[in-house]
Design a protein around this motif. Structure first.
Motif, PDB file in Angstrom:
ATOM      1  N   LEU A 106      90.306  56.959 -39.221  1.00 23.26           N
ATOM      2  CA  LEU A 106      90.283  55.918 -40.244  1.00 23.26           C
ATOM      3  C   LEU A 106      89.817  56.466 -41.587  1.00 23.26           C
ATOM      4  O   LEU A 106      88.814  57.173 -41.668  1.00 23.26           O
ATOM      5  CB  LEU A 106      89.359  54.785 -39.796  1.00 23.26           C
ATOM      6  N   THR A 107      90.561  56.144 -42.648  1.00 25.75           N
ATOM      7  CA  THR A 107      90.111  56.377 -44.024  1.00 25.75           C
ATOM      8  C   THR A 107      89.791  55.010 -44.610  1.00 25.75           C
ATOM      9  O   THR A 107      90.672  54.152 -44.717  1.00 25.75           O
ATOM     10  CB  THR A 107      91.204  57.068 -44.863  1.00 25.75           C
ATOM     11  N   ASP A 108      88.524  54.794 -44.961  1.00 19.08           N
ATOM     12  CA  ASP A 108      88.049  53.454 -45.357  1.00 19.08           C
ATOM     13  C   ASP A 108      87.080  53.573 -46.540  1.00 19.08           C
ATOM     14  O   ASP A 108      85.893  53.282 -46.421  1.00 19.08           O
ATOM     15  CB  ASP A 108      87.386  52.789 -44.148  1.00 19.08           C
ATOM     16  N   PRO A 109      87.597  53.987 -47.713  1.00 20.82           N
ATOM     17  CA  PRO A 109      86.695  54.235 -48.847  1.00 20.82           C
ATOM     18  C   PRO A 109      86.068  52.974 -49.436  1.00 20.82           C
ATOM     19  O   PRO A 109      85.055  53.061 -50.145  1.00 20.82           O
ATOM     20  CB  PRO A 109      87.605  54.924 -49.868  1.00 20.82           C
ATOM     21  N   TYR A 110      86.617  51.797 -49.150  1.00 22.21           N
ATOM     22  CA  TYR A 110      86.126  50.566 -49.799  1.00 22.21           C
ATOM     23  C   TYR A 110      85.519  49.581 -48.796  1.00 22.21           C
ATOM     24  O   TYR A 110      85.429  48.389 -49.052  1.00 22.21           O
ATOM     25  CB  TYR A 110      87.265  49.936 -50.623  1.00 22.21           C
ATOM     26  N   HIS A 111      85.121  50.107 -47.629  1.00 23.35           N
ATOM     27  CA  HIS A 111      84.336  49.365 -46.627  1.00 23.35           C
ATOM     28  C   HIS A 111      85.077  48.156 -46.045  1.00 23.35           C
ATOM     29  O   HIS A 111      84.494  47.100 -45.822  1.00 23.35           O
ATOM     30  CB  HIS A 111      82.980  48.935 -47.219  1.00 23.35           C
ATOM     31  N   GLY A 112      86.357  48.348 -45.796  1.00 21.81           N
ATOM     32  CA  GLY A 112      87.147  47.277 -45.191  1.00 21.81           C
ATOM     33  C   GLY A 112      86.723  46.958 -43.772  1.00 21.81           C
ATOM     34  O   GLY A 112      86.705  45.786 -43.370  1.00 21.81           O
ATOM     35  N   GLN A 113      86.345  48.001 -42.999  1.00 18.63           N
ATOM     36  CA  GLN A 113      85.934  47.755 -41.618  1.00 18.63           C
ATOM     37  C   GLN A 113      84.665  46.914 -41.575  1.00 18.63           C
ATOM     38  O   GLN A 113      84.537  46.013 -40.743  1.00 18.63           O
ATOM     39  CB  GLN A 113      85.732  49.088 -40.888  1.00 18.63           C
ATOM     40  N   ARG A 114      83.732  47.184 -42.470  1.00 16.90           N
ATOM     41  CA  ARG A 114      82.507  46.382 -42.537  1.00 16.90           C
ATOM     42  C   ARG A 114      82.845  44.920 -42.849  1.00 16.90           C
ATOM     43  O   ARG A 114      82.306  44.000 -42.235  1.00 16.90           O
ATOM     44  CB  ARG A 114      81.579  46.952 -43.622  1.00 16.90           C
ATOM     45  N   ASP A 115      83.763  44.711 -43.801  1.00 22.55           N
ATOM     46  CA  ASP A 115      84.135  43.337 -44.161  1.00 22.55           C
ATOM     47  C   ASP A 115      84.897  42.649 -43.028  1.00 22.55           C
ATOM     48  O   ASP A 115      84.791  41.421 -42.857  1.00 22.55           O
ATOM     49  CB  ASP A 115      84.942  43.327 -45.458  1.00 22.55           C
ATOM     50  N   LEU A 116      85.648  43.427 -42.240  1.00 22.40           N
ATOM     51  CA  LEU A 116      86.281  42.849 -41.047  1.00 22.40           C
ATOM     52  C   LEU A 116      85.222  42.331 -40.083  1.00 22.40           C
ATOM     53  O   LEU A 116      85.323  41.216 -39.565  1.00 22.40           O
ATOM     54  CB  LEU A 116      87.126  43.898 -40.318  1.00 22.40           C
ATOM     55  N   GLU A 117      84.201  43.151 -39.862  1.00 20.83           N
ATOM     56  CA  GLU A 117      83.135  42.779 -38.924  1.00 20.83           C
ATOM     57  C   GLU A 117      82.337  41.594 -39.435  1.00 20.83           C
ATOM     58  O   GLU A 117      81.902  40.737 -38.658  1.00 20.83           O
ATOM     59  CB  GLU A 117      82.217  43.985 -38.681  1.00 20.83           C
ATOM     60  N   GLU A 118      82.150  41.521 -40.757  1.00 21.05           N
ATOM     61  CA  GLU A 118      81.369  40.429 -41.346  1.00 21.05           C
ATOM     62  C   GLU A 118      82.227  39.215 -41.703  1.00 21.05           C
ATOM     63  O   GLU A 118      81.723  38.229 -42.227  1.00 21.05           O
ATOM     64  CB  GLU A 118      80.617  40.937 -42.583  1.00 21.05           C
ATOM     65  N   ARG A 119      83.541  39.328 -41.418  1.00 23.09           N
ATOM     66  CA  ARG A 119      84.472  38.210 -41.633  1.00 23.09           C
ATOM     67  C   ARG A 119      84.518  37.778 -43.106  1.00 23.09           C
ATOM     68  O   ARG A 119      84.420  36.598 -43.434  1.00 23.09           O
ATOM     69  CB  ARG A 119      84.125  37.009 -40.743  1.00 23.09           C
ATOM     70  N   ILE A 120      84.687  38.778 -44.003  1.00 20.62           N
ATOM     71  CA  ILE A 120      84.704  38.508 -45.443  1.00 20.62           C
ATOM     72  C   ILE A 120      86.014  38.996 -46.043  1.00 20.62           C
ATOM     73  O   ILE A 120      86.472  40.112 -45.758  1.00 20.62           O
ATOM     74  CB  ILE A 120      83.519  39.215 -46.150  1.00 20.62           C
ATOM     75  N   LYS A 151      85.782  34.075 -44.470  1.00 18.99           N
ATOM     76  CA  LYS A 151      85.556  33.313 -45.710  1.00 18.99           C
ATOM     77  C   LYS A 151      85.840  34.219 -46.899  1.00 18.99           C
ATOM     78  O   LYS A 151      85.702  35.443 -46.814  1.00 18.99           O
ATOM     79  CB  LYS A 151      84.100  32.821 -45.791  1.00 18.99           C
ATOM     80  N   VAL A 152      86.213  33.606 -48.024  1.00 21.34           N
ATOM     81  CA  VAL A 152      86.424  34.370 -49.253  1.00 21.34           C
ATOM     82  C   VAL A 152      85.068  34.688 -49.869  1.00 21.34           C
ATOM     83  O   VAL A 152      84.220  33.798 -50.012  1.00 21.34           O
ATOM     84  CB  VAL A 152      87.288  33.576 -50.260  1.00 21.34           C
ATOM     85  N   ALA A 153      84.857  35.953 -50.238  1.00 17.20           N
ATOM     86  CA  ALA A 153      83.595  36.352 -50.872  1.00 17.20           C
ATOM     87  C   ALA A 153      83.416  35.593 -52.180  1.00 17.20           C
ATOM     88  O   ALA A 153      84.387  35.401 -52.919  1.00 17.20           O
ATOM     89  CB  ALA A 153      83.603  37.849 -51.146  1.00 17.20           C
TER      90      ALA A 153
END
Length: 409
Positions: A106-120, A151-153
């Motif tokens: 995985l290349t994830d420079p903008y923390h997409g996986q974290r936002d997936l986990e946090e549902r954002i 939810k939308v940030a």
């Protein structure tokens, strides 16, 4: 040359959802190299190619710069020097800005996986605000993933609000807008799409007729939810729960627009809202160039949905006029869609979601009775031309009167 799977395919795999469309980005390649390997060019504005065997789309890594208004107001730059991170930063949401190589690294420079986990649902960069179509896309993703708790940030919603106030939304073409709207309406929770558009001020720009329903009261006896806007969202929600087609969902969204025109002194009653709403439904239909079947059903449901609710009380002559309006003899499916739209309207009310709707089977039965009147005996009696039409109408009316009497007994 390095090839990466990007965007939705990576997002949905990480969410454990089925992956349908796969997008690929190619880093370190030129157009000439792609052509030499047998890829077929399809992009007019930027280099996108079809794989010689799979037919999937492969795009050269690119950067973009705002150069005009609207969705198309960008200039693109593609070259072997553009990095994967530079390509990903131009995407809309962090959850769509991830990439995988052929080993699923995985290349994830903008923390997409974290936002997936946090549902954002969070924008990748301030460049998000350069593309008005992203307001609709984010609202659509909110509808798609609402069941997972996304939810939308707040900071993304604020950018969407700024876009809505900037006048950029008016630069969207009808075709682009309809593509997003129609896809959003077919999600599992399309009411979330409308709510998010309202939350960021986009609804009053794109569909002021729908936005005007919020805060308009209805009689509590029939509408325990009271608010016309809340009712519309609930009807749309019911249409999705019951897996209705796009035509029905579009009609459900627009069916009560006339209530937004009722003077405050007449609230909570909405006399003749069905007729008053037709010009508004027509305006929304034309604004987004909705397909003809969507336009027709929305207008018919807007005009006749209260007839549907009062079906058991209608005189046989009124029932016949209703059936004629829908051309049930040649367009049976359209009348069926009207019936289910009326049922969704009846169930889109607080606490009444499970109510029975006997009007549905009654209307189906009436349509079958009218369609069952044979033409041949009238032809044999010598009727032809306009006289045949009138004779057929009389026979259908007679059949409907008998049907009404048998249903009442």
């Amino acid at each position: 040359m390095q090839i990466y799977k990007v965007g939705g395919a990576v997002r949905d795999r990480l969410l454990g959802k089925p992956v349908t469309d796969i997008d690929w980005v190619v880093v370190g390649a030129t157009t000439e190299e792609m052509l030499a390997k047998g890829y077929r060019p399809v992009g007019a504005d930027f280099p996108v190619f079809l794989h010689p065997k799979s037919g999937e789309e492969y795009a050269l890594a690119r950067t973009e710069r705002k150069s005009g208004r609207g969705y198309g107001g960008f200039t693109f730059h593609a070259s072997p020097e553009v990095t994967l991170e530079e390509d990903l930063i131009r995407r809309d949401l962090t959850i769509n800005a991830m990439a995988e190589d052929d080993q699923q690294n995985l290349t994830d420079p903008y923390h997409g996986q974290r936002d997936l986990e946090e549902r954002i649902l969070r924008h990748v960069s301030p460049a998000f605000a350069e593309d008005p179509l992203r307001v609709l896309r984010v609202a659509r993703f909110a509808a798609r993933y609402a069941e997972l708790g996304f939810k939308v940030a707040p900071e993304t919603l604020e950018l969407m609000r700024q876009l809505s106030e900037s006048g950029e939304l008016e630069a969207l073409t009808a075709e682009r807008s309809w593509k997003e709207i129609s896809r959003a309406l077919m999600e599992d929770q399309p009411q979330v799409f409308i709510q998010v558009l309202r939350d960021c001020g986009a609804l009053k720009v794109l569909m002021p007729e729908v936005d005007a329903l919020f805060g308009v009261p209805q009689p509590e006896a029939h509408h325990p939810e009271i608010d016309s806007g809340i009712h519309t969202l609930s009807v749309l929600e019911q249409s999705a729960l019951h897996k209705q087609p796009l035509t029905v969902r579009w009609a459900c969204l627009l069916h009560d627009l006339g209530k937004g025109l009722t003077p405050e002194e007449e609230w909570p009653r909405h006399i003749a809202h069905e007729h008053k709403g037709l010009k508004l439904i027509k305006a929304v239909n034309e604004r987004f160039k909705a397909p003809k079947d969507c336009q027709e059903l929305a207008l018919l449901v807007g005009q006749y949905h209260t007839h549907g609710h009062r079906a058991l009380e209608l005189k046989a002559s009124t029932l016949l006029e209703l059936l004629q309006s829908f051309d049930v003899y040649r367009r049976p499916q359209r009348f069926e869609e009207f019936i289910v739209a009326c049922e969704m309207d009846a169930r889109g009310r607080k606490g009444l979601e499970q109510r029975s709707y006997p009007q549905a089977d009654y209307l189906r039965g009436a349509a079958n009775v009218a369609r069952g009147v044979a033409v041949q005996p009238l032809l044999e009696k010598g009727f032809k031309g306009p006289e045949l039409g009138e004779a057929l109408k009389r026979e259908r009316l007679k059949a409907l009167k008998a049907y009404k009497e048998s249903a009442a007994s």
